[in-house]
Scaffold this active site. Structure first.
Site, mmCIF file in Angstrom:
data_model
loop_
_atom_site.group_PDB
_atom_site.id
_atom_site.type_symbol
_atom_site.label_atom_id
_atom_site.label_comp_id
_atom_site.label_asym_id
_atom_site.label_seq_id
_atom_site.Cartn_x
_atom_site.Cartn_y
_atom_site.Cartn_z
ATOM 1 C CE1 TYR A 1 11.112 13.325 -8.104
ATOM 2 C CE2 TYR A 1 11.528 13.022 -5.767
ATOM 3 C CZ TYR A 1 10.755 12.778 -6.891
ATOM 4 O OH TYR A 1 9.641 11.981 -6.789
ATOM 5 C CE LYS B 1 11.718 9.238 -4.932
ATOM 6 N NZ LYS B 1 10.834 9.560 -3.755
HETATM 7 P P1 NAD Z 1 3.547 4.641 1.446
HETATM 8 O O1 NAD Z 1 4.154 4.317 2.753
HETATM 9 O O2 NAD Z 1 2.407 5.578 1.416
HETATM 10 O O3 NAD Z 1 3.096 3.290 0.711
HETATM 11 C C1 NAD Z 1 3.896 2.140 0.713
HETATM 12 C C2 NAD Z 1 3.036 0.942 0.455
HETATM 13 O O4 NAD Z 1 3.841 -0.226 0.617
HETATM 14 C C3 NAD Z 1 1.856 0.815 1.439
HETATM 15 O O5 NAD Z 1 0.707 0.428 0.749
HETATM 16 C C4 NAD Z 1 2.298 -0.293 2.368
HETATM 17 O O6 NAD Z 1 1.217 -1.037 2.882
HETATM 18 C C5 NAD Z 1 3.129 -1.151 1.415
HETATM 19 N N1 NAD Z 1 4.058 -2.022 2.130
HETATM 20 C C6 NAD Z 1 4.212 -3.337 1.914
HETATM 21 N N2 NAD Z 1 5.114 -3.854 2.741
HETATM 22 C C7 NAD Z 1 5.535 -2.861 3.524
HETATM 23 C C8 NAD Z 1 6.458 -2.777 4.597
HETATM 24 N N3 NAD Z 1 7.141 -3.849 5.017
HETATM 25 N N4 NAD Z 1 6.634 -1.594 5.193
HETATM 26 C C9 NAD Z 1 5.991 -0.490 4.775
HETATM 27 N N5 NAD Z 1 5.110 -0.499 3.751
HETATM 28 C C10 NAD Z 1 4.876 -1.684 3.148
HETATM 29 O O7 NAD Z 1 4.723 5.158 0.508
HETATM 30 P P2 NAD Z 1 4.605 5.990 -0.837
HETATM 31 O O8 NAD Z 1 4.736 7.430 -0.529
HETATM 32 O O9 NAD Z 1 3.443 5.544 -1.615
HETATM 33 O O10 NAD Z 1 5.981 5.565 -1.551
HETATM 34 C C11 NAD Z 1 6.124 4.327 -2.219
HETATM 35 C C12 NAD Z 1 7.255 4.463 -3.255
HETATM 36 O O11 NAD Z 1 6.892 5.464 -4.189
HETATM 37 C C13 NAD Z 1 8.603 4.894 -2.686
HETATM 38 O O12 NAD Z 1 9.630 4.304 -3.404
HETATM 39 C C14 NAD Z 1 8.606 6.393 -2.898
HETATM 40 O O13 NAD Z 1 9.893 6.950 -2.973
HETATM 41 C C15 NAD Z 1 7.895 6.477 -4.225
HETATM 42 N N6 NAD Z 1 7.247 7.784 -4.448
HETATM 43 C C16 NAD Z 1 7.479 8.410 -5.604
HETATM 44 C C17 NAD Z 1 6.914 9.629 -5.860
HETATM 45 C C18 NAD Z 1 7.151 10.309 -7.175
HETATM 46 O O14 NAD Z 1 6.805 11.472 -7.301
HETATM 47 N N7 NAD Z 1 7.703 9.635 -8.156
HETATM 48 C C19 NAD Z 1 6.105 10.231 -4.896
HETATM 49 C C20 NAD Z 1 5.852 9.542 -3.704
HETATM 50 C C21 NAD Z 1 6.439 8.315 -3.490
#
Ligand code: NAD
Length: 367
Positions: A223, A138
């Site tokens: 959410y 999401k």
């Molecule tokens: P994060 O920033 O911690 O991780 C993102 C990942 O994408 C990193 O490994 C990064 O290296 C990679 N990436 C590749 N290209 C990139 C770019 N151009 N810019 C930035 N990052 C890049 O983020 P996250 O918290 O892991 O979130 C990732 C996804 O998961 C989002 O869509 C977020 O909404 C979703 N999420 C969902 C939940 C849930 O409970 N369902 C919880 C947290 C995050």
């Protein structure tokens, strides 16, 4: 495991007895799977950031129907670390350039896109074209038009698409669906829901960049939109929204706080708010014969709930493990997921309309 827990068993029975059809198909099973399937499906995580590392990879150590088979990352050192930690063979590791070669890898059945939202469409479509089933995090994409392309691409490829809506597997949120959709305390008249946190992270993070799909509405508000929709079991038709800014320079690209009111066809109104400067999370429903609520509502476990009869007393579960196991079961048994791409698209239609309303200052149709 779950069948030995009497309150859990009762809970599953009650839910199965009476869930509505809009958000949850009663034909589907609930909670932990009774029996593991004979073969575990291989899942590849795309994007090894905080959610993959903190929640999904650990959950994949507990799943019964799928396991962490592969990884996709642009950072070679991360690939090395993950290979060692999770015993992942080099043949199942990809970067963003050679990602499409995953089509030739029979060890990978499901690709889980865990990237910033601006990358969800591209990687979901590439995954489907590679012949893999897809879970996309999401918010599903940048807008509803992108979601429609993703749904169509998966359909064309004959692959299933699911959204990472873990709360459809979380007992307190499932109880809200049951109480509201089955009108256990009469018709739901009003909903009040909030979800947000106070930004304490990197000022350069993608979550603060509009073009990457940042901002609290995309991150946390989704959410609350989901919570309203699954408690009422109807689709909202209009929304009126407004943005509150305090001038904090962190939020020059994205909103700081947005509040809205959704109107449902049956007359129910749902107030919602999301913010990057407030720590809050609850989902409350006021029905004809009493109110019920969960607080906190949307985190990874820790939910508490109460109804006119008292505390909910429901088990805490590993939401991510249940969500991924359920999707693997759906793939194996060729049955629909309860959290399909179409559901993510409906939420994006609401988000699109909220942004339109903020810009126009008017009540906007959700279409
Ligand atoms: P994060 O920033 O911690 O991780 C993102 C990942 O994408 C990193 O490994 C990064 O290296 C990679 N990436 C590749 N290209 C990139 C770019 N151009 N810019 C930035 N990052 C890049 O983020 P996250 O918290 O892991 O979130 C990732 C996804 O998961 C989002 O869509 C977020 O909404 C979703 N999420 C969902 C939940 C849930 O409970 N369902 C919880 C947290 C995050």
């Amino acid at each position: 495991m779950e069948t030995r827990n009497p309150s859990r068993r009762r809970f599953i029975r009650n839910l199965s007895a009476g869930l509505g059809t809009l958000m949850v198909s009663p034909a589907l099973t609930f909670g932990c799977l009774e029996k593991p399937q004979s073969k575990k499906l291989g899942v590849a995580l795309v994007g090894l950031g905080s959610y993959s590392g903190g929640q999904l990879a650990p959950a994949l150590q507990e799943t019964k129907n799928c396991y962490l088979a592969g990884i996709v990352s642009g950072t070679p050192s991360k690939i090395k670390d993950w290979q060692q930690r999770y015993d992942i063979p080099a043949a199942n590791c990809y970067n963003y350039e050679n990602f499409d070669e995953i089509a030739k890898n029979p060890a990978i059945d499901i690709i889980y896109v865990v990237l910033p939202p601006s990358m969800h469409k591209e990687y979901t479509i590439r995954a489907a074209k590679a012949g893999k089933h897809v879970i996309c995090e999401k918010p599903m994409a940048m807008n509803a038009a992108e979601c429609a392309e993703m749904v169509a691409a998966c359909k064309d490829a004959g692959r299933m698409l699911s959204i990472g809506y873990r709360l459809h597997f979380e007992p307190h949120n499932m109880e809200m669906m049951h109480l509201g959709q089955q009108k256990i305390y009469g018709k739901v008249l009003r909903i009040d829901t909030v979800n947000g946190y106070s930004w304490g992270g990197d000022p350069n993070a993608w979550r603060l960049k509009k073009a990457m799909g940042g901002g609290p509405l995309m991150d946390m508000g989704v959410y609350s939109i989901q919570g309203s929709r699954y408690t009422i079991g109807e689709e909202p038709t209009f929304v009126t929204a407004k943005e509150v800014k305090t001038g904090n320079p962190l939020f020059k690209e994205v909103e700081e706080t947005i509040s809205w009111e959704l109107e449902f066809p049956g007359g129910t109104k749902a107030k919602g708010e999301t913010s990057f400067s407030k720590n809050y999370s609850y989902l409350r429903a006021e029905a004809e014969k009493g109110s019920f609520e969960i607080k906190p509502a949307y985190g990874y476990g820790g939910q508490n709930g109460k109804t006119p009869k008292g505390p909910m007393n429901l088990p805490q579960v590993n939401e991510q493990a249940l969500q991924m196991d359920d999707f693997a079961e759906c793939v194996m048994q060729k049955k629909p997921t309860r959290v399909p791409g179409e559901m993510g698209m409906l939420d994006m239609k609401v988000i699109d309309a909220i942004f339109r309303s903020v810009r126009s200052g008017k009540r906007e149709a959700i279409q």
